[in-house]
Design an enzyme around this catalytic site. Structure first.
Site, mmCIF file in Angstrom:
data_model
loop_
_atom_site.group_PDB
_atom_site.id
_atom_site.type_symbol
_atom_site.label_atom_id
_atom_site.label_comp_id
_atom_site.label_asym_id
_atom_site.label_seq_id
_atom_site.Cartn_x
_atom_site.Cartn_y
_atom_site.Cartn_z
ATOM 1 N N LYS A 78 39.528 40.253 40.809
ATOM 2 C CA LYS A 78 39.968 40.476 39.417
ATOM 3 C C LYS A 78 41.480 40.691 39.404
ATOM 4 O O LYS A 78 42.010 41.425 40.259
ATOM 5 C CB LYS A 78 39.251 41.711 38.854
ATOM 6 C CG LYS A 78 39.613 42.034 37.409
ATOM 7 C CD LYS A 78 38.837 43.252 36.923
ATOM 8 C CE LYS A 78 39.085 43.569 35.457
ATOM 9 N NZ LYS A 78 38.349 44.757 35.015
ATOM 10 N N SER A 153 35.284 44.135 31.066
ATOM 11 C CA SER A 153 36.478 43.332 31.146
ATOM 12 C C SER A 153 36.533 42.371 32.341
ATOM 13 O O SER A 153 37.310 41.425 32.329
ATOM 14 C CB SER A 153 37.700 44.251 31.194
ATOM 15 O OG SER A 153 37.654 45.082 32.331
ATOM 16 N N SER A 177 32.990 47.905 32.939
ATOM 17 C CA SER A 177 33.514 46.551 33.122
ATOM 18 C C SER A 177 32.990 45.767 34.318
ATOM 19 O O SER A 177 33.312 44.587 34.450
ATOM 20 C CB SER A 177 35.032 46.592 33.202
ATOM 21 O OG SER A 177 35.548 46.730 31.914
HETATM 22 N N1 GLN Z 1 34.388 48.015 27.533
HETATM 23 C C1 GLN Z 1 35.076 49.160 28.031
HETATM 24 C C2 GLN Z 1 36.429 49.265 27.386
HETATM 25 O O1 GLN Z 1 36.751 48.422 26.639
HETATM 26 C C3 GLN Z 1 35.144 49.106 29.516
HETATM 27 C C4 GLN Z 1 36.456 48.777 30.109
HETATM 28 C C5 GLN Z 1 36.464 48.889 31.604
HETATM 29 O O2 GLN Z 1 35.506 49.327 32.216
HETATM 30 N N2 GLN Z 1 37.597 48.506 32.185
HETATM 31 O O3 GLN Z 1 37.146 50.184 27.606
#
Ligand code: GLN
Length: 487
Positions: A78, A153, A177
């Site tokens: 990532k 994400s 994420s």
């Molecule tokens: N969907 C969550 C957010 O928008 C998770 C983000 C993450 O785990 N980086 O913050």
């Protein structure tokens, strides 16, 4: 024996008869990546380099050298994890032109075990989002059904594994994420305990939540990658010094029966897709029938966890993202001679996307003098209550199960105009980040809409061995059958 890529151990076994096996594996993934370019999973592919590394590994193996534990394993990264000498963007315009000056500890350890990093994957900008639609480089398509999102994400890393563009991949999980995109894509996604994997070299979003996680197709692969990258690190004092126990062979074979809890409020939540609810309730019965104890417990804190997460994580983000000012690196406006404040304003207004700006504003607000106690302090109190409650639960239970997400993968654009609805969909994942416990999404089922969904399991802190053993057992129940339906 032919080259096999089904699992790392099969692959390694097949390498004995394949003098050019690593090269063949990398070539295979490179052509898969080329065929699937439209998915937009990768921001950059390290084609030449990966082939060179593969050739060198094949040579080394042929010369009789011992194989690293991840010898020739093709990994996607990532794009929030530093890989020295390679671009690093966090899928943001603001890091334009930036190159990593050191390896993240996780990368260092992957390379030490002879893994091959094939490219950097697309994600939501600064890991903020649940659909990968917040990337400055365009959305990622769900390979199962391209009109739907892969989740976020870490959408690119999830699709890399889902579409067979890499063997495993790394993501980061601050509020779900890794687990949520794994759920949307029908693969395994593990978020380890906070403090299990070093965050050194991981671009910070919310430092007290962030954790590097692993995507894979089977539990032994995911566990092996974890074993290779975890553990104490002088560059990150929040990593535990306790050496995790891993029994030598077949560590993933657990004993059971397990004492399992689920939150009544989570299964009864009005936002949960009725079909997912029904399937999971049926699955609970199945586990009971197979000898496990599964109990519904009260969890009246459920409605507080999304607000607490979005207050605390945006507060931390507003501080972490202050460093992106255009002075030392990254994007800067091309008007020379701007006064300093104007220069900062322009850099940040032009460099950050909409969601990142929203979170910086939100975080700055909840930390402001007049509102600090009403929001930040309150949210910290909720976090403390959650930790205490969790400790009590694990006195009586080995495992907590929950849905991973209230629905299957959204359609592209579906939630983009409604940030609150988007945030609320994190209801089942942020709990593990608020409390620091490990969580995993295990792909088991198919929805009548054709999309995969799974179950989320959690254990107490540093009990990844139990978590993975339980997940391996869950995988025996897998009924996901790759349908053709796609709306
Ligand atoms: N969907 C969550 C957010 O928008 C998770 C983000 C993450 O785990 N980086 O913050």
């Amino acid at each position: 024996m032919e080259l096999t890529l089904a699992s790392i151990s099969d692959y390694h076994a097949s390498l004995y008869d394949q003098p050019n096996g690593c090269w063949m594996a990398v070539s295979h993934y490179l052509s898969r990546i080329r065929e699937n370019e439209h998915l937009n999973a990768f921001l950059e592919v390290f084609e030449v380099e990966a082939l060179e590394q593969a050739r060198a590994l094949d040579e080394k193996r042929r010369a009789g050298a011992e194989m690293g534990r991840l010898h020739g394993v093709v990994v996607a990264l990532k794009d929030v994890i530093s890989y020295k000498g390679h671009a690093l963007s966090a899928a943001s315009k603001i890091l334009d032109g930036f190159t990593s000056v050191y390896h993240a500890t996780a990368v260092e350890r992957l390379l030490a075990e002879e893994a091959i990093i094939i490219g950097r994957t697309n994600c939501d900008e600064f890991a903020m989002g649940s659909t990968n639609e917040n990337s400055a480089f365009g959305r990622v398509l769900n390979a199962r059904c391209p009109s739907r999102v892969p989740g976020g994400s870490s959408g690119g890393s999830a699709v890399a594994v889902q579409a067979g563009l890499s063997m495993v991949s790394l993501g980061s999980d601050t509020g779900g994420s890794v687990r949520q995109p794994a759920d949307f894509c029908g693969i395994i996604g593990l978020k380890p305990t906070y403090g299990r994997i070093s965050r050194y070299g991981l671009i910070a979003y919310a430092s007290s939540f962030d954790q590097i996680g692993v995507f894979g197709r089977n539990v032994p692969d995911v566990g092996l990658v974890l074993q290779c990258v975890e553990g104490a690190d002088d560059y990150d004092s929040t990593v535990s010094r306790t050496r995790p126990e891993w029994p030598a062979a077949k560590w993933y074979e657990g004993k059971g029966p397990y004492r399992i809890a689920y939150f009544k409020e989570a299964f009864d939540h009005p936002g949960l897709d009725p079909e997912i609810k029904e399937v999971l309730e049926g699955f609970v019965k199945r586990l009971q029938k197979d000898g496990h104890s599964v109990e519904a417990i009260d969890f009246d804190l459920l409605d507080y966890i999304v607000p607490a997460y979005y207050i605390l994580s945006t507060a931390e983000a507003s501080s972490n993202l202050a460093r992106f000012d255009g002075v030392k690196y990254g994007y800067r406006p091309d008007t020379p001679g701007l006064p300093l404040t104007e220069f900062y304003k322009r850099t940040r207004s032009e460099g950050f996307g909409k969601e990142v700006k929203r979170r910086i504003l939100l975080g700055t607000f909840v930390l402001s003098a007049g509102y600090y106690d009403a929001y930040f302090t309150k949210a910290q109190q909720v976090r403390k209550l959650l930790v205490e409650r969790t400790d009590l639960i694990f006195k009586d239970f080995d495992i907590i199960i929950l849905p991973t997400s209230p629905s299957t993968a959204f359609h592209a654009g579906e939630k983009m105009d409604d940030p609150i609805a988007m945030y609320l969909a994190d209801i089942y994942t942020v709990y593990a980040n608020l409390t620091g416990i490990p969580g995993i999404s295990v792909p088991l089922f198919t929805h009548s809409n054709g999309m995969p969904f799974g179950i989320q399991a959690m254990t107490n802190r540093f009990k990844e061995l139990t978590l993975l053993q339980f997940s391996h057992l869950l995988m025996q129940y897998k009924s996901y059958e790759n349908p053709t339906l796609c709306d």
